[in-house]
Scaffold this active site. Structure first.
Site: not given
Length: 304
Positions: A69, A73, A128, A265
């Site tokens: 994925n 965000l 991030c 998941t």
């Protein structure tokens, strides 16, 4: 029925099975399928200071035993979360873990200050990029992990701080210690690995972002090893995740030393994954004559 409650940083979870960030939204959709009050806790979709639209599509791709994925965000921002979702989660009586992300150290400090006392934990997503440090992820170097943890901890007077570690690093043990020395109350791991899926007819990556985070059953062996190593590197509690699809997987992570687990998941492939894992965990404990789930934590015996 075994006792399933666990306590982490003074917070009681009714059971050790937590919904992982980014796979459960804010719980509303899953509450239409089952009463989410039965789960141990929920780590919210990653929250930023301002709303984010996320990355261009396609954002999701399948691999063998995994998915990738690159959602980017997408979220409504911390203020909208407080306004629209926090009350709902409080009404369900689940432990609320606010997963947060930022572009700068200041972002993390501000979000922590806003959420302090409103949620049960703040979980730092440090995968991030730090825009003030050339785009390198906060969670790569131990120095930056310690720094972002310290800034966040300083802004939290009432709420425990959890730091979510990336597996895409040189040493998970060094980085776990960096989070601990920065003031983390506990750590969670692993966040997604980095990978790629290629469309060989188009000769292009399937995901618009080219690469994405790899999660799912296929990463469990990597996650188990890193959790085992992190537990032995720090004195603070560890929450494990990565490829958990059944109760037996949860048992394995707890035997490796995790106090609780997060399930991600599996929620995509089976909407009832978490209730089933809780039930299967109880069945396994009963079958082995164990009356308290805490008895299995950190009981792995190595060969040799």
């Amino acid at each position: 029925m075994a006792e399933l409650s666990v306590e982490i940083c003074g917070v009681r979870f009714k059971n050790p099975v937590i919904a992982a960030s980014g796979t459960y939204g804010f719980g509303r959709e899953f509450n239409e399928i089952y009463d989410i009050a039965l789960i141990g806790g929920i780590s919210t979709k990653g929250l930023t200071l301002e709303p984010r639209l996320g990355n261009p599509v396609p954002r999701i791709a399948e691999g063998d035993g995994v998915i990738l994925n690159a959602v980017g965000l997408q979220n409504p921002g911390v203020e909208k979360f407080i306004e629209n979702d926090l009350g709902f989660l409080k009404s369900k009586g689940v432990v609320i873990i606010a997963n947060i992300a930022g572009k700068t150290l200041e972002d993390y400090g501000k979000i922590c200050a806003r959420l302090d006392g409103l949620v049960d934990f703040v979980e730092l997503n440090i995968s991030c990029p730090n825009v003030k440090a050339g785009g390198m992820a906060f969670g790569i170097k131990p120095e930056s992990i310690k720094e972002v943890t310290a800034v966040s901890k300083k802004s939290l007077k009432k709420t425990p701080l959890m730091v979510k570690l990336s597996p895409n690093v040189e040493s998970i043990t060094v980085n776990a210690r960096a989070a601990e020395s920065g003031g983390a109350d506990c750590i969670s791991l692993i966040n997604t690995l980095t990978g790629m899926v290629i469309d060989i007819e188009r000769r292009k990556p399937v995901i618009a972002n080219n690469t994405g985070g790899v999660s799912g059953a296929g990463i469990k062996p990597v996650a188990l090893k890193m959790v085992y190593e992190a537990v032995r590197a720090v004195k603070i509690p560890v929450i494990g995740m990565g490829g958990i699809t059944c109760g037996e997987d949860a048992v394995a992570f707890m035997m490796a030393g995790a106090k609780a687990v997060q399930v991600g998941t599996a929620n995509f492939t089976n909407a009832n994954a978490i209730p089933e894992i809780i039930s299967q965990l109880n069945v396994w404990l009963d079958k082995h004559g164990i009356t308290d789930v805490n008895e299995i934590v950190d009981t792995l015996s190595l060969n040799g």
